[in-house]
Design a protein around this motif. Sequence first.
Motif, PDB file in Angstrom:
ATOM      1  N   PRO A 176       0.945  -1.131   0.019  1.00 19.55           N
ATOM      2  CA  PRO A 176       0.111   0.018  -0.073  1.00 19.55           C
ATOM      3  C   PRO A 176       0.926   1.155  -0.085  1.00 19.55           C
ATOM      4  O   PRO A 176       2.073   1.174   0.458  1.00 19.55           O
ATOM      5  CB  PRO A 176      -0.870  -0.188   1.211  1.00 19.55           C
ATOM      6  N   SER A 177       0.332   2.400  -0.507  1.00 23.53           N
ATOM      7  CA  SER A 177       1.056   3.686  -0.475  1.00 23.53           C
ATOM      8  C   SER A 177       0.048   4.762  -0.610  1.00 23.53           C
ATOM      9  O   SER A 177      -1.164   4.499  -0.794  1.00 23.53           O
ATOM     10  CB  SER A 177       1.758   3.696  -1.883  1.00 23.53           C
ATOM     11  N   ILE A 178       0.613   5.981  -0.534  1.00 22.42           N
ATOM     12  CA  ILE A 178      -0.319   7.189  -0.528  1.00 22.42           C
ATOM     13  C   ILE A 178       0.301   8.016  -1.842  1.00 22.42           C
ATOM     14  O   ILE A 178       1.401   8.065  -2.150  1.00 22.42           O
ATOM     15  CB  ILE A 178      -0.003   8.054   0.515  1.00 22.42           C
ATOM     16  N   CYS A 179      -0.618   8.543  -2.719  1.00 21.71           N
ATOM     17  CA  CYS A 179      -0.219   9.487  -3.787  1.00 21.71           C
ATOM     18  C   CYS A 179      -1.009  10.882  -3.657  1.00 21.71           C
ATOM     19  O   CYS A 179      -1.942  10.996  -2.776  1.00 21.71           O
ATOM     20  CB  CYS A 179      -0.963   8.974  -5.185  1.00 21.71           C
ATOM     21  N   VAL A 180      -0.225  11.988  -3.779  1.00 21.03           N
ATOM     22  CA  VAL A 180      -0.507  13.146  -3.623  1.00 21.03           C
ATOM     23  C   VAL A 180      -0.322  13.927  -4.810  1.00 21.03           C
ATOM     24  O   VAL A 180       0.558  13.526  -5.707  1.00 21.03           O
ATOM     25  CB  VAL A 180       0.391  13.748  -2.388  1.00 21.03           C
ATOM     26  N   ASP A 181      -1.198  14.984  -4.813  1.00 21.80           N
ATOM     27  CA  ASP A 181      -1.197  15.923  -6.112  1.00 21.80           C
ATOM     28  C   ASP A 181      -1.705  17.323  -5.716  1.00 21.80           C
ATOM     29  O   ASP A 181      -2.280  17.469  -4.653  1.00 21.80           O
ATOM     30  CB  ASP A 181      -1.955  15.270  -7.308  1.00 21.80           C
ATOM     31  N   ALA A 182      -1.626  18.177  -6.461  1.00 19.64           N
ATOM     32  CA  ALA A 182      -1.942  19.492  -6.370  1.00 19.64           C
ATOM     33  C   ALA A 182      -2.869  20.234  -7.351  1.00 19.64           C
ATOM     34  O   ALA A 182      -2.499  19.510  -8.484  1.00 19.64           O
ATOM     35  CB  ALA A 182      -1.232  20.578  -5.635  1.00 19.64           C
ATOM     36  N   ALA A 183      -3.693  21.132  -7.383  1.00 22.24           N
ATOM     37  CA  ALA A 183      -4.083  21.622  -8.577  1.00 22.24           C
ATOM     38  C   ALA A 183      -4.218  23.185  -8.291  1.00 22.24           C
ATOM     39  O   ALA A 183      -4.396  23.820  -7.239  1.00 22.24           O
ATOM     40  CB  ALA A 183      -5.712  21.291  -8.836  1.00 22.24           C
ATOM     41  N   LYS A 229       0.705  10.800  12.362  1.00 24.56           N
ATOM     42  CA  LYS A 229      -0.514  10.770  13.554  1.00 24.56           C
ATOM     43  C   LYS A 229      -1.066   9.557  13.466  1.00 24.56           C
ATOM     44  O   LYS A 229      -1.664   9.069  14.880  1.00 24.56           O
ATOM     45  CB  LYS A 229      -1.433  11.717  13.074  1.00 24.56           C
ATOM     46  N   HIS A 230      -1.004   8.686  12.513  1.00 24.06           N
ATOM     47  CA  HIS A 230      -1.643   7.524  12.579  1.00 24.06           C
ATOM     48  C   HIS A 230      -0.616   6.195  12.615  1.00 24.06           C
ATOM     49  O   HIS A 230      -1.098   4.886  12.341  1.00 24.06           O
ATOM     50  CB  HIS A 230      -2.664   7.191  11.126  1.00 24.06           C
ATOM     51  N   ASN A 231       0.431   6.599  13.026  1.00 25.12           N
ATOM     52  CA  ASN A 231       1.665   5.521  13.056  1.00 25.12           C
ATOM     53  C   ASN A 231       1.730   4.624  11.926  1.00 25.12           C
ATOM     54  O   ASN A 231       1.711   3.551  12.075  1.00 25.12           O
ATOM     55  CB  ASN A 231       1.246   4.759  14.561  1.00 25.12           C
ATOM     56  N   LEU A 232       1.805   5.268  10.704  1.00 22.25           N
ATOM     57  CA  LEU A 232       2.008   4.366   9.475  1.00 22.25           C
ATOM     58  C   LEU A 232       3.345   4.775   8.987  1.00 22.25           C
ATOM     59  O   LEU A 232       3.865   6.156   9.207  1.00 22.25           O
ATOM     60  CB  LEU A 232       0.578   4.778   8.608  1.00 22.25           C
ATOM     61  N   HIS A 233       3.755   4.066   7.986  1.00 24.01           N
ATOM     62  CA  HIS A 233       5.066   4.201   7.420  1.00 24.01           C
ATOM     63  C   HIS A 233       4.908   3.802   5.792  1.00 24.01           C
ATOM     64  O   HIS A 233       5.710   2.928   5.349  1.00 24.01           O
ATOM     65  CB  HIS A 233       6.181   3.458   8.138  1.00 24.01           C
ATOM     66  N   LEU A 234       3.861   4.418   5.164  1.00 25.60           N
ATOM     67  CA  LEU A 234       3.776   4.080   3.835  1.00 25.60           C
ATOM     68  C   LEU A 234       4.554   4.995   2.817  1.00 25.60           C
ATOM     69  O   LEU A 234       4.825   5.977   3.139  1.00 25.60           O
ATOM     70  CB  LEU A 234       2.279   4.140   3.535  1.00 25.60           C
ATOM     71  N   PRO A 235       4.850   4.238   1.724  1.00 29.60           N
ATOM     72  CA  PRO A 235       5.489   5.362   0.594  1.00 29.60           C
ATOM     73  C   PRO A 235       4.547   6.306   0.191  1.00 29.60           C
ATOM     74  O   PRO A 235       3.294   6.015   0.223  1.00 29.60           O
ATOM     75  CB  PRO A 235       5.863   3.997  -0.561  1.00 29.60           C
ATOM     76  N   GLY A 278      13.837   6.605   1.559  1.00 27.92           N
ATOM     77  CA  GLY A 278      13.367   5.751   0.418  1.00 27.92           C
ATOM     78  C   GLY A 278      11.767   5.788   0.304  1.00 27.92           C
ATOM     79  O   GLY A 278      11.292   4.948  -0.664  1.00 27.92           O
ATOM     80  N   LYS A 279      11.152   6.585   0.982  1.00 26.89           N
ATOM     81  CA  LYS A 279       9.583   6.432   1.216  1.00 26.89           C
ATOM     82  C   LYS A 279       8.830   7.552   0.334  1.00 26.89           C
ATOM     83  O   LYS A 279       7.834   7.396   0.213  1.00 26.89           O
ATOM     84  CB  LYS A 279       9.311   6.628   2.505  1.00 26.89           C
TER      85      LYS A 279
END
Length: 207
Positions: A76-83, A132-138, A187-188
Amino acid sequence: MTRQKYYVVWKGRKTGIFTTWAECEKQVKGFVGAQYKSFATSAQAEAAYLANYEDYIGRVSTSGMWREASVKPLLPSICVDAACSGSPGALEYRGVNTESGEEIFHAGPYSSGTNNVGEFLAIVHALTWQEKHNLHLPIYSDSENAILWVNTGTCRTKLAHTPTNAILFAIIHSAENWLSENTLPEGKILKWDTNLWGENPADFGRK
């Protein structure tokens, strides 16, 4: 190799299908109420042009292409973007679950921002949200500038600080302070490969 895009302009100085962003931009930049969007193939663009702009708001034309790629993003991972509507303009950003596309956080709009600033803040927001959620996802971003700024701990924007965007600059300073006080996960923070995977799942689908 850069993937060919096709730009549909439903409302602008000229309407039609354009094969470069430069030509599309001439029709929509500074045009009040401009309606436009990019597509991955000419067939998609032609079908969209014959349809209504409202049918495509928020839809990403190459969404999910990563699922068929030979090399896939880490999950699992998180994607971010802006507009950003203009430069400077109204700025917003968000983070989503890469696999499901579910929105995890959303911020803005903020007055008189730029896309690079939004990309920077989105990565930092993803980092603080994980803490805040104690996660370490890419975390994936398609902005090399934003990734560099986060890694160096400084938002190197040339955006002028004005009373209109004072709140935005306060958020920037807060993000820089957080970066100075925390060690980034090695590397995350990763570059989203748009050519291989299509549009970032967090893309707002407006260009």
